[in-house]
Enzyme design. Structure first.
Site, PDB file in Angstrom:
ATOM      1  N   PHE A  28      -9.891  13.685 -17.463  1.00 18.69           N
ATOM      2  CA  PHE A  28      -8.825  13.585 -18.457  1.00 18.69           C
ATOM      3  C   PHE A  28      -9.289  14.017 -19.828  1.00 18.69           C
ATOM      4  CE2 PHE A  28      -7.284  10.589 -15.321  1.00 18.69           C
ATOM      5  CZ  PHE A  28      -5.906  10.773 -15.365  1.00 18.69           C
ATOM      6  N   ASP A  29      -8.535  14.909 -20.447  1.00 18.54           N
ATOM      7  CA  ASP A  29      -8.556  14.984 -21.893  1.00 18.54           C
ATOM      8  C   ASP A  29      -7.993  13.657 -22.398  1.00 18.54           C
ATOM      9  OD1 ASP A  29      -8.441  16.187 -24.609  1.00 18.54           O
ATOM     10  OD2 ASP A  29      -6.292  15.983 -24.256  1.00 18.54           O
ATOM     11  N   VAL A  30      -8.467  13.185 -23.528  1.00 16.96           N
ATOM     12  CA  VAL A  30      -8.034  11.885 -24.030  1.00 16.96           C
ATOM     13  C   VAL A  30      -7.084  12.032 -25.216  1.00 16.96           C
ATOM     14  CG1 VAL A  30      -8.808   9.679 -25.031  1.00 16.96           C
ATOM     15  CG2 VAL A  30     -10.120  10.754 -23.186  1.00 16.96           C
ATOM     16  N   THR A  86      -3.513  13.737 -24.790  1.00 16.88           N
ATOM     17  CA  THR A  86      -3.032  13.527 -23.426  1.00 16.88           C
ATOM     18  C   THR A  86      -2.764  12.056 -23.168  1.00 16.88           C
ATOM     19  OG1 THR A  86      -4.318  15.442 -22.667  1.00 16.88           O
ATOM     20  CG2 THR A  86      -3.551  13.896 -20.986  1.00 16.88           C
TER      21      THR A  86
END
Length: 244
Positions: free
Chosen positions: A18-20, A23
């Site tokens: 995951f991009d944080v 996102t």
């Protein structure tokens, strides 16, 4: 890394990376909140989308710092463009408020559901001090977490991704079973395609035009999976596993 067959089905993936920021964490909302506080104190009005455009351009500059430390410098550019007072206190406010940015409304519940099916890995261009705050607000869902402080680089540098691949392999996993999930075409979707990963684009700004505070890509990459929210991905995963 290249995968033998693209795209991975949702039931064949074992890891979700995951991009944080952008996102899972609403950094644009935090930027707007900080600018709103400064504008109100100064008795001014501000065009938030125009300010995000200035921020986006500032992030291109070679003197850019790590996120969210760079919010102070970026605020200087926004202040110059909007007339907001550029003071040390206002620069610090912007760093602090973005460092305390909140999750999107669906992030916590969606991650909890996805965690039932996958090992979740955070891959963020934020510094670790900020990531630790974000991770706590997200409910500590991650099996592993990589920040720019850990990797010494930022996405879309392939070296960031290769460090994650190596970690998964060292833990006995198969990097080919990673599904990369992100909202940024520039930082994530394009490079994940180049590296042979299956990807899922979470188009957080689907109801808005432009790229907001996220650097625009040179070219749009059509994702393997396309959702408007993280909850849509969680719903799709639940359906896929229920059918197996």
């Amino acid at each position: 890394m290249t995968t033998a067959t693209l795209p991975l089905s949702l039931t064949r993936a074992a890891y979700l990376t995951f991009d944080v920021v952008g996102t899972l964490i609403d950094f644009e909302g935090a930027i707007k909140a900080g600018l709103g506080q400064i504008a109100q104190a100064a008795g001014q009005e501000i065009d938030f989308e125009a300010a995000l455009s200035v921020y986006r351009e500032a992030r291109y500059q070679p003197q850019a710092l790590r996120f969210p430390d760079d919010l102070g410098r970026c605020f200087g550019a926004i202040a110059a463009a909007t007339g907001l007072p550029d003071t040390p206190d206002n620069r610090r406010l912007m760093i602090d408020i973005v460092g305390e940015a909140e999750p999107f409304s669906d992030s916590v519940d969606a991650l909890a559901r996805l965690e039932r099916h996958y090992k979740l890995i955070a891959m963020t261009n934020a510094r670790r001090w900020a990531f630790e705050k974000y991770e706590a607000k997200l409910g500590f869902p991650f099996w592993a977490g990589f920040t720019t402080d850990d990797t010494g680089t930022e996405k879309p540098d392939p070296a960031f991704f290769h460090q994650v691949f190596a970690h998964v392999a060292q833990q006995g996993g198969a990097p080919e079973t990673i599904l990369h999930t992100a909202q940024s075409q520039y930082h994530d979707i394009g490079i994940s395609r180049e590296l042979g990963m299956t990807n899922a684009w979470i188009e957080r700004r689907h109801a808005q035009s432009g790229y907001g505070g996220t650097i625009a890509p040179k070219a749009f990459t059509k994702p393997d999976y396309h959702f408007h929210s993280l909850m849509e991905l969680a719903d799709a995963a639940d359906r896929a596993f229920a059918e197996t």
